[in-house]
Design an enzyme around this catalytic site. Sequence first.
Site, PDB file in Angstrom:
ATOM      1  N   MET A  99      42.562  46.321  40.980  1.00  0.00           N
ATOM      2  CA  MET A  99      41.258  46.466  41.622  1.00  0.00           C
ATOM      3  C   MET A  99      41.435  47.170  42.964  1.00  0.00           C
ATOM      4  O   MET A  99      42.106  46.644  43.859  1.00  0.00           O
ATOM      5  CB  MET A  99      40.618  45.090  41.855  1.00  0.00           C
ATOM      6  CG  MET A  99      40.276  44.361  40.577  1.00  0.00           C
ATOM      7  SD  MET A  99      39.653  42.689  40.908  1.00  0.00           S
ATOM      8  CE  MET A  99      41.196  41.835  41.215  1.00  0.00           C
ATOM      9  N   HIS A 105      35.063  42.659  43.223  1.00  0.00           N
ATOM     10  CA  HIS A 105      36.266  41.840  43.295  1.00  0.00           C
ATOM     11  C   HIS A 105      36.080  40.408  42.822  1.00  0.00           C
ATOM     12  O   HIS A 105      36.948  39.558  43.059  1.00  0.00           O
ATOM     13  CB  HIS A 105      36.838  41.861  44.717  1.00  0.00           C
ATOM     14  CG  HIS A 105      37.756  43.021  44.919  1.00  0.00           C
ATOM     15  ND1 HIS A 105      37.352  44.322  44.769  1.00  0.00           N
ATOM     16  CD2 HIS A 105      39.085  43.085  45.208  1.00  0.00           C
ATOM     17  CE1 HIS A 105      38.368  45.136  44.984  1.00  0.00           C
ATOM     18  NE2 HIS A 105      39.428  44.403  45.248  1.00  0.00           N
ATOM     19  N   GLY A 187      41.342  44.374  47.764  1.00  0.00           N
ATOM     20  CA  GLY A 187      42.447  44.969  47.018  1.00  0.00           C
ATOM     21  C   GLY A 187      43.323  43.955  46.324  1.00  0.00           C
ATOM     22  O   GLY A 187      43.852  43.058  46.962  1.00  0.00           O
ATOM     23  N   SER A 188      43.496  44.063  45.032  1.00  0.00           N
ATOM     24  CA  SER A 188      44.216  43.014  44.327  1.00  0.00           C
ATOM     25  C   SER A 188      44.489  43.416  42.879  1.00  0.00           C
ATOM     26  O   SER A 188      44.221  44.536  42.469  1.00  0.00           O
ATOM     27  CB  SER A 188      43.389  41.724  44.367  1.00  0.00           C
ATOM     28  OG  SER A 188      42.036  42.005  44.060  1.00  0.00           O
ATOM     29  N   ARG A 189      44.944  42.421  42.088  1.00  0.00           N
ATOM     30  CA  ARG A 189      45.310  42.679  40.701  1.00  0.00           C
ATOM     31  C   ARG A 189      45.174  41.380  39.903  1.00  0.00           C
ATOM     32  O   ARG A 189      45.356  40.282  40.444  1.00  0.00           O
ATOM     33  CB  ARG A 189      46.748  43.186  40.679  1.00  0.00           C
ATOM     34  CG  ARG A 189      47.414  43.249  39.325  1.00  0.00           C
ATOM     35  CD  ARG A 189      48.809  43.833  39.501  1.00  0.00           C
ATOM     36  NE  ARG A 189      49.733  43.355  38.483  1.00  0.00           N
ATOM     37  CZ  ARG A 189      51.019  43.651  38.462  1.00  0.00           C
ATOM     38  NH1 ARG A 189      51.533  44.420  39.404  1.00  0.00           N
ATOM     39  NH2 ARG A 189      51.792  43.186  37.504  1.00  0.00           N
TER      40      ARG A 189
END
Length: 220
Positions: A99, A105, A187-189
């Site tokens: 992401m 998110h 910001g991430s996954r």
Amino acid sequence: MKFHKEGYSTLAICVLFIFVANALIHFYFSENSYLIWAVYILSFLLFITIVQFFRSPIRKLTADDLAIVSPADGKVVVIEETEETEYFHDKRIQISIFMSPINVHSNRSPIKGVVRFFKYHPGKYLMAWNPKSSTLNERTTIVVENERGIPILFRQIAGALARRIVWYVEEGKEVKQGEEFGFIKFGSRVDVFLPLGTEIQVKLGDKVTGGVSTIAQLNI
């Protein structure tokens, strides 16, 4: 479209910052119209950035017990067979979705079922696409077992910008497919671990929509 509850405090700080910055510019540089307009534009862009980041679109999903829906908006960056060492301790198919800061998110459950396992891990903030982020970064691990007795593991992973993972699940509670189970800021996954033999319906680089896109189909 609505504004996500996790963004209220950030938006309040943003508005306060904009108000103070504009007040100071007007007080000290009241005759510099170029600077004032530049600050106006930057303030507007900052406000819009925060609003779009914490947007929370309303989505409708037709539930399917055999479908695995995407847990997040973003891009598919990993599809591989790997060893899952925290819960299953065997080989699984891993699908990872990255992401970016411009994606929605909120995170959504890929299946309907009961939460059989949950654990939060404090950790580092490596780039979300770094393979080591799955085991070293701040993260949560969630396992949901569907009505057919098939457990699916999914993991929220903080990225280099993310400094807060939020979750709304606990062991023993039931979740619906596509229901929001958490949120990661900036910001991430998300990783999903599926049984071997699962039919994968996405490929590397595909853009997926959380709670809507089907990323795999269970074979029973």
